[in-house]
Design a protein around this motif. Structure first.
Motif, PDB file in Angstrom:
ATOM      1  N   THR A  31       0.821  -1.214   0.000  1.00 19.49           N
ATOM      2  CA  THR A  31       0.000   0.000   0.000  1.00 19.49           C
ATOM      3  C   THR A  31       0.852   1.259   0.000  1.00 19.49           C
ATOM      4  O   THR A  31       0.647   2.155  -0.815  1.00 19.49           O
ATOM      5  CB  THR A  31      -0.960  -0.009   1.197  1.00 19.49           C
ATOM      6  OG1 THR A  31      -1.835  -1.132   1.067  1.00 19.49           O
ATOM      7  CG2 THR A  31      -1.781   1.261   1.263  1.00 19.49           C
ATOM      8  N   VAL A  34       2.670   1.770  -3.300  1.00 19.22           N
ATOM      9  CA  VAL A  34       1.775   2.246  -4.356  1.00 19.22           C
ATOM     10  C   VAL A  34       1.494   3.734  -4.160  1.00 19.22           C
ATOM     11  O   VAL A  34       1.532   4.513  -5.119  1.00 19.22           O
ATOM     12  CB  VAL A  34       0.473   1.421  -4.396  1.00 19.22           C
ATOM     13  CG1 VAL A  34      -0.580   2.086  -5.272  1.00 19.22           C
ATOM     14  CG2 VAL A  34       0.767   0.005  -4.898  1.00 19.22           C
ATOM     15  N   TYR A  45      -0.783   1.888 -15.173  1.00 19.96           N
ATOM     16  CA  TYR A  45      -0.669   0.618 -14.451  1.00 19.96           C
ATOM     17  C   TYR A  45       0.676  -0.072 -14.724  1.00 19.96           C
ATOM     18  O   TYR A  45       1.386  -0.450 -13.796  1.00 19.96           O
ATOM     19  CB  TYR A  45      -1.835  -0.289 -14.837  1.00 19.96           C
ATOM     20  CG  TYR A  45      -1.801  -1.640 -14.186  1.00 19.96           C
ATOM     21  CD1 TYR A  45      -2.401  -1.857 -12.958  1.00 19.96           C
ATOM     22  CD2 TYR A  45      -1.163  -2.717 -14.801  1.00 19.96           C
ATOM     23  CE1 TYR A  45      -2.377  -3.099 -12.357  1.00 19.96           C
ATOM     24  CE2 TYR A  45      -1.125  -3.967 -14.206  1.00 19.96           C
ATOM     25  CZ  TYR A  45      -1.740  -4.145 -12.987  1.00 19.96           C
ATOM     26  OH  TYR A  45      -1.695  -5.371 -12.388  1.00 19.96           O
ATOM     27  N   THR A  61      -2.898  -5.110  -8.617  1.00 20.98           N
ATOM     28  CA  THR A  61      -4.334  -4.964  -8.880  1.00 20.98           C
ATOM     29  C   THR A  61      -5.125  -4.955  -7.584  1.00 20.98           C
ATOM     30  O   THR A  61      -5.982  -4.089  -7.366  1.00 20.98           O
ATOM     31  CB  THR A  61      -4.825  -6.092  -9.808  1.00 20.98           C
ATOM     32  OG1 THR A  61      -4.130  -5.986 -11.049  1.00 20.98           O
ATOM     33  CG2 THR A  61      -6.320  -6.006 -10.053  1.00 20.98           C
ATOM     34  N   THR A  63      -4.119  -4.238  -4.547  1.00 21.37           N
ATOM     35  CA  THR A  63      -3.805  -3.046  -3.758  1.00 21.37           C
ATOM     36  C   THR A  63      -4.497  -1.815  -4.324  1.00 21.37           C
ATOM     37  O   THR A  63      -5.084  -1.023  -3.585  1.00 21.37           O
ATOM     38  CB  THR A  63      -2.276  -2.833  -3.701  1.00 21.37           C
ATOM     39  OG1 THR A  63      -1.669  -4.012  -3.155  1.00 21.37           O
ATOM     40  CG2 THR A  63      -1.908  -1.630  -2.846  1.00 21.37           C
ATOM     41  N   LEU A  64      -4.446  -1.659  -5.639  1.00 20.82           N
ATOM     42  CA  LEU A  64      -5.119  -0.517  -6.269  1.00 20.82           C
ATOM     43  C   LEU A  64      -6.626  -0.565  -6.031  1.00 20.82           C
ATOM     44  O   LEU A  64      -7.245   0.459  -5.739  1.00 20.82           O
ATOM     45  CB  LEU A  64      -4.803  -0.469  -7.762  1.00 20.82           C
ATOM     46  CG  LEU A  64      -3.399   0.011  -8.105  1.00 20.82           C
ATOM     47  CD1 LEU A  64      -3.062  -0.304  -9.556  1.00 20.82           C
ATOM     48  CD2 LEU A  64      -3.249   1.502  -7.813  1.00 20.82           C
ATOM     49  N   ARG A  65      -7.212  -1.744  -6.135  1.00 20.32           N
ATOM     50  CA  ARG A  65      -8.664  -1.867  -5.890  1.00 20.32           C
ATOM     51  C   ARG A  65      -9.018  -1.494  -4.462  1.00 20.32           C
ATOM     52  O   ARG A  65     -10.014  -0.822  -4.215  1.00 20.32           O
ATOM     53  CB  ARG A  65      -9.131  -3.286  -6.205  1.00 20.32           C
ATOM     54  CG  ARG A  65      -9.240  -3.538  -7.683  1.00 20.32           C
ATOM     55  CD  ARG A  65      -9.806  -4.904  -7.976  1.00 20.32           C
ATOM     56  NE  ARG A  65      -9.848  -5.129  -9.416  1.00 20.32           N
ATOM     57  CZ  ARG A  65      -9.865  -6.304  -9.981  1.00 20.32           C
ATOM     58  NH1 ARG A  65      -9.865  -7.403  -9.241  1.00 20.32           N
ATOM     59  NH2 ARG A  65      -9.894  -6.422 -11.290  1.00 20.32           N
ATOM     60  N   GLU A  68      -8.682   2.208  -4.049  1.00 18.78           N
ATOM     61  CA  GLU A  68      -9.809   2.849  -4.737  1.00 18.78           C
ATOM     62  C   GLU A  68     -11.067   2.726  -3.867  1.00 18.78           C
ATOM     63  O   GLU A  68     -11.813   3.690  -3.689  1.00 18.78           O
ATOM     64  CB  GLU A  68     -10.010   2.201  -6.101  1.00 18.78           C
ATOM     65  CG  GLU A  68     -11.009   2.921  -6.979  1.00 18.78           C
ATOM     66  CD  GLU A  68     -11.108   2.321  -8.379  1.00 18.78           C
ATOM     67  OE1 GLU A  68     -11.846   2.910  -9.179  1.00 18.78           O
ATOM     68  OE2 GLU A  68     -10.473   1.294  -8.676  1.00 18.78           O
ATOM     69  N   VAL A  73      -7.434   6.382  -3.991  1.00 18.41           N
ATOM     70  CA  VAL A  73      -6.922   6.337  -5.361  1.00 18.41           C
ATOM     71  C   VAL A  73      -8.110   6.389  -6.315  1.00 18.41           C
ATOM     72  O   VAL A  73      -9.175   5.851  -6.023  1.00 18.41           O
ATOM     73  CB  VAL A  73      -6.112   5.031  -5.584  1.00 18.41           C
ATOM     74  CG1 VAL A  73      -5.846   4.771  -7.052  1.00 18.41           C
ATOM     75  CG2 VAL A  73      -4.795   5.099  -4.825  1.00 18.41           C
ATOM     76  N   ARG A  75      -9.183   5.705 -10.432  1.00 16.79           N
ATOM     77  CA  ARG A  75      -8.812   5.017 -11.675  1.00 16.79           C
ATOM     78  C   ARG A  75      -9.321   5.846 -12.841  1.00 16.79           C
ATOM     79  O   ARG A  75     -10.459   6.291 -12.843  1.00 16.79           O
ATOM     80  CB  ARG A  75      -9.463   3.639 -11.684  1.00 16.79           C
ATOM     81  CG  ARG A  75      -9.140   2.774 -12.846  1.00 16.79           C
ATOM     82  CD  ARG A  75      -9.836   1.410 -12.638  1.00 16.79           C
ATOM     83  NE  ARG A  75      -9.460   0.478 -13.665  1.00 16.79           N
ATOM     84  CZ  ARG A  75     -10.190   0.208 -14.730  1.00 16.79           C
ATOM     85  NH1 ARG A  75     -11.350   0.807 -14.906  1.00 16.79           N
ATOM     86  NH2 ARG A  75      -9.772  -0.665 -15.616  1.00 16.79           N
ATOM     87  N   TYR A  87      -3.785   5.730 -12.820  1.00 18.88           N
ATOM     88  CA  TYR A  87      -4.256   5.914 -11.449  1.00 18.88           C
ATOM     89  C   TYR A  87      -3.623   7.172 -10.876  1.00 18.88           C
ATOM     90  O   TYR A  87      -2.508   7.541 -11.237  1.00 18.88           O
ATOM     91  CB  TYR A  87      -3.865   4.708 -10.585  1.00 18.88           C
ATOM     92  CG  TYR A  87      -4.543   3.436 -11.013  1.00 18.88           C
ATOM     93  CD1 TYR A  87      -5.736   3.044 -10.418  1.00 18.88           C
ATOM     94  CD2 TYR A  87      -4.010   2.640 -12.015  1.00 18.88           C
ATOM     95  CE1 TYR A  87      -6.381   1.883 -10.821  1.00 18.88           C
ATOM     96  CE2 TYR A  87      -4.642   1.485 -12.424  1.00 18.88           C
ATOM     97  CZ  TYR A  87      -5.825   1.110 -11.821  1.00 18.88           C
ATOM     98  OH  TYR A  87      -6.465  -0.031 -12.221  1.00 18.88           O
TER      99      TYR A  87
END
Length: 132
Positions: A31, A34, A45, A61, A63-65, A68, A73, A75, A87
């Motif tokens: 985390t 990122v 990405y 993926t 972590t980004l989700r 978000e 974050v 997208r 992102y």
């Protein structure tokens, strides 16, 4: 002062502790990395995956989700063939940069002391267990 025989009511709780809630957000090892990758603005990405050493596509993926979902974050999808996905931090996500930088600064100054303490502890307790 605690009265003998009386059970003290807990004053620290995982359910309401602000520190615990904060750690829930940032405790995944990916985390913070990122967030650092996003600190200079939007990034695609694939570029982010190349910048973060050791992160798999699956972990990036996930972590980004999660970030978000947490509102940290956003997208961006640009219609193209293939689609361009990037992102960036939300205004809320940007508020994490200052405390994360402070933790990083603390680490730069004090982590060698932590390592020394760990070594001393390990030496003390490995010698102690060898004698038993």
């Amino acid at each position: 002062m605690t009265t003998p025989g009386l059970k003290k009511t807990p004053d620290i709780s995982i359910a309401v502790c602000g520190y615990s809630k904060t750690l829930e957000i940032i405790s995944n090892k990916w985390t913070v990395l990122v967030i650092y990758a996003l600190e200079d603005g939007a990034i695609r990405y694939g570029e982010m995956g190349r910048r973060i050493d050791g992160i798999s596509k699956k972990m990036l993926t996930q972590t980004l989700r999660q970030l978000e979902r947490d509102g940290l974050v956003q997208r961006h999808l640009t219609p193209a063939i293939p689609p361009i996905v990037s992102y960036s931090l939300t205004p809320l996500g940007e508020t994490l940069l200052k405390p994360l930088r402070e933790l990083n600064d603390w680490t730069k100054v004090h982590y060698t002391q932590v390592e020394t303490a760990r070594q001393e502890y390990d030496q003390t307790y490995s010698a102690s267990t060898e004698n038993h």
